[in-house]
Design an enzyme around this catalytic site. Structure first.
Site, PDB file in Angstrom:
ATOM      1  N   TYR A 124      57.034 119.506  86.927  1.00 15.55           N
ATOM      2  CA  TYR A 124      56.703 120.907  87.222  1.00 15.55           C
ATOM      3  C   TYR A 124      55.235 121.179  86.917  1.00 15.55           C
ATOM      4  O   TYR A 124      54.533 121.834  87.693  1.00 15.55           O
ATOM      5  CB  TYR A 124      57.601 121.825  86.387  1.00 15.55           C
ATOM      6  N   HIS A 176      65.431 129.462  80.185  1.00 20.42           N
ATOM      7  CA  HIS A 176      64.454 129.212  79.137  1.00 20.42           C
ATOM      8  C   HIS A 176      65.025 129.644  77.787  1.00 20.42           C
ATOM      9  O   HIS A 176      66.103 130.231  77.706  1.00 20.42           O
ATOM     10  CB  HIS A 176      63.156 129.955  79.447  1.00 20.42           C
ATOM     11  N   ARG A 192      56.167 129.288  69.812  1.00 21.57           N
ATOM     12  CA  ARG A 192      56.126 129.745  71.195  1.00 21.57           C
ATOM     13  C   ARG A 192      55.581 131.168  71.270  1.00 21.57           C
ATOM     14  O   ARG A 192      55.795 131.981  70.365  1.00 21.57           O
ATOM     15  CB  ARG A 192      57.517 129.696  71.841  1.00 21.57           C
ATOM     16  N   LYS A 243      52.131 122.467  89.405  1.00 23.12           N
ATOM     17  CA  LYS A 243      51.321 123.660  89.150  1.00 23.12           C
ATOM     18  C   LYS A 243      49.830 123.321  89.045  1.00 23.12           C
ATOM     19  O   LYS A 243      48.973 124.090  89.488  1.00 23.12           O
ATOM     20  CB  LYS A 243      51.805 124.354  87.874  1.00 23.12           C
ATOM     21  N   ASP A 253      62.570 119.071  70.952  1.00 21.37           N
ATOM     22  CA  ASP A 253      61.823 120.272  70.581  1.00 21.37           C
ATOM     23  C   ASP A 253      60.895 120.744  71.693  1.00 21.37           C
ATOM     24  O   ASP A 253      60.557 121.919  71.788  1.00 21.37           O
ATOM     25  CB  ASP A 253      60.960 120.003  69.344  1.00 21.37           C
ATOM     26  N   SER A 292      51.431 128.038  85.109  1.00 23.39           N
ATOM     27  CA  SER A 292      52.260 128.054  83.904  1.00 23.39           C
ATOM     28  C   SER A 292      51.481 127.418  82.765  1.00 23.39           C
ATOM     29  O   SER A 292      50.636 126.544  82.981  1.00 23.39           O
ATOM     30  CB  SER A 292      53.553 127.273  84.151  1.00 23.39           C
ATOM     31  N   SER A 293      51.796 127.851  81.552  1.00 20.73           N
ATOM     32  CA  SER A 293      51.113 127.281  80.388  1.00 20.73           C
ATOM     33  C   SER A 293      51.482 125.822  80.158  1.00 20.73           C
ATOM     34  O   SER A 293      50.795 125.118  79.409  1.00 20.73           O
ATOM     35  CB  SER A 293      51.441 128.094  79.134  1.00 20.73           C
ATOM     36  N   CYS A 294      52.533 125.333  80.814  1.00 22.85           N
ATOM     37  CA  CYS A 294      52.928 123.926  80.633  1.00 22.85           C
ATOM     38  C   CYS A 294      51.963 122.961  81.313  1.00 22.85           C
ATOM     39  O   CYS A 294      52.104 121.742  81.172  1.00 22.85           O
ATOM     40  CB  CYS A 294      54.344 123.701  81.146  1.00 22.85           C
ATOM     41  N   VAL A 341      59.332 137.266  88.120  1.00 20.86           N
ATOM     42  CA  VAL A 341      57.915 137.600  88.240  1.00 20.86           C
ATOM     43  C   VAL A 341      57.647 138.382  89.519  1.00 20.86           C
ATOM     44  O   VAL A 341      56.964 139.415  89.501  1.00 20.86           O
ATOM     45  CB  VAL A 341      57.055 136.321  88.203  1.00 20.86           C
ATOM     46  N   GLY A 342      58.175 137.905  90.632  1.00 21.35           N
ATOM     47  CA  GLY A 342      57.943 138.582  91.898  1.00 21.35           C
ATOM     48  C   GLY A 342      58.439 140.010  91.911  1.00 21.35           C
ATOM     49  O   GLY A 342      57.771 140.919  92.422  1.00 21.35           O
ATOM     50  N   ASN A 374      55.020 131.833  78.165  1.00 19.79           N
ATOM     51  CA  ASN A 374      56.465 131.971  78.362  1.00 19.79           C
ATOM     52  C   ASN A 374      56.808 133.432  78.643  1.00 19.79           C
ATOM     53  O   ASN A 374      56.397 134.327  77.915  1.00 19.79           O
ATOM     54  CB  ASN A 374      57.214 131.519  77.093  1.00 19.79           C
ATOM     55  N   GLY A 421      58.343 135.254  96.615  1.00 21.90           N
ATOM     56  CA  GLY A 421      59.233 135.119  95.469  1.00 21.90           C
ATOM     57  C   GLY A 421      59.614 136.458  94.868  1.00 21.90           C
ATOM     58  O   GLY A 421      59.793 136.569  93.651  1.00 21.90           O
ATOM     59  N   HIS A 422      59.773 137.473  95.700  1.00 26.58           N
ATOM     60  CA  HIS A 422      59.977 138.845  95.191  1.00 26.58           C
ATOM     61  C   HIS A 422      61.323 139.050  94.502  1.00 26.58           C
ATOM     62  O   HIS A 422      61.505 140.046  93.824  1.00 26.58           O
ATOM     63  CB  HIS A 422      59.848 139.855  96.337  1.00 26.58           C
ATOM     64  N   ARG A 423      62.258 138.128  94.692  1.00 25.31           N
ATOM     65  CA  ARG A 423      63.557 138.267  94.030  1.00 25.31           C
ATOM     66  C   ARG A 423      63.593 137.591  92.669  1.00 25.31           C
ATOM     67  O   ARG A 423      64.544 137.764  91.909  1.00 25.31           O
ATOM     68  CB  ARG A 423      64.676 137.703  94.921  1.00 25.31           C
TER      69      ARG A 423
END
Length: 308
Positions: free
Chosen positions: A137, A180, A210, A141, A270, A108-110, A16-17, A166, A11-13
């Site tokens: 999602y 986001h 957040r 994860k 929300d 992810s925090s979700c 994060v990557g 986030n 996922g380098h593009r």
């Protein structure tokens, strides 16, 4: 992890990557393996198996994922669950089959319950219902995290998991349908200022809290974990501080120089009321975030909207 270690950044593009590649290169790691999604479809098991057999990476950073905001997560629910499960299963599974020394899985925090006590400790996972809008999602994860745990338990693999809060930063997505909240705000306020709109609409009531982490801080934390952590427990990565969406909107308005009004569309969702991560485990490992929110947002805004 030696300077010449063969490291695959999946996922380098992505935001994060790309940050991981920048951080690794800055630390002197230059034997990096990358593939675009056109060159290697991580959903294709046979293609991923061929890639691992040919390249034989020693370390894997799994930052590849199908990601998006509330609209995308809630609209493409099957895609977010199915694609992410395929990506994770293929990369983690082939890492095992080809004796990868260490793998870092980014969650992810979700993944945490919608009404989890605040701040959210890692052990709160699976203690309550998820936020419905991004449940597919989150389930993907959680499955990735548990798959890493299972390979560690059954096969003694050195697979670790990190749960970022986030994120924002260079390479973010500014498409209003899939982005986001923070990049969406930056685009909305910038365009409203440029086009002279009297008001900017923000989804929801503005009351949810957040937490936001600059992606370069995340990359630094990931390198720290690769070098200094080999535990079974996942690790939260965040700043340990949050603010309301209303406060964020005021901050973005100030940074962009917009002088109009902010209108809150309370007919829109929300999402989770609050998602502040407990980052005491990461701090105990000797790391904490260093990029302030105003500093980080200002830098991103200048790079993306002012420099063009």
């Amino acid at each position: 992890m030696q300077p010449d270690a063969k490291i695959y950044v999946a996922g380098h593009r992505g935001m994060v990557g790309a940050a991981l590649v920048r951080r690794l290169e800055r630390a002197g790691y230059h034997n990096l393996i990358v593939r675009t999604s056109q060159e290697l479809d991580l959903r294709n098991q046979a293609a991923v198996a061929t890639f691992f057999a040919r390249e034989r990476p020693e370390y894997v950073l799994l930052a590849a994922a199908k990601v998006g905001g509330i609209v995308a997560n809630n609209t493409y629910r099957a895609d977010f669950l199915y694609d992410n499960l395929l990506i994770q299963n293929n990369v983690i599974g082939q890492s095992h089959l080809h004796d990868v020394q260490k793998l870092l899985f980014l969650g992810s925090s979700c993944i945490y319950p919608k009404m989890a006590p605040q701040p959210i400790k890692e052990e709160y996972l699976l203690t309550g219902p998820l936020e419905p809008t991004n449940e597919p999602y989150a389930i993907a994860k959680i499955a990735g995290l548990k798959l890493c745990e299972a390979f560690r338990d059954q096969h003694g693999r050195h697979y670790i998991s990190a749960m970022p809060t986030n994120l924002y930063g260079p390479g973010d997505n500014y498409d209003l349908q899939t982005s986001h909240v923070l990049p969406a705000m930056l685009r909305k306020f910038h365009e409203a200022r440029e086009q002279g709109h009297p008001e900017v609409e923000i989804w929801g009531t503005g009351t949810p809290y957040r937490e936001f982490l600059h992606v370069d801080d995340l990359a630094d934390a990931c390198l720290h974990l690769l070098l200094h952590y080999d535990g079974a427990a996942s690790v939260n990565i965040g700043t340990g501080e949050d603010l309301t969406i209303r406060e964020l909107a005021e901050l973005v308005r100030d940074i962009t120089g917009y002088t109009g009004n902010i209108v809150y569309n309370t007919a829109k969702p929300d999402g989770t009321p609050r998602k502040l991560l407990d980052v005491s485990r990461m701090r105990a490992l000797g790391w904490q975030a260093s990029i302030g929110l105003r500093e980080g947002i200002t830098s991103v805004y200048n790079d993306v909207f002012v420099a063009v």
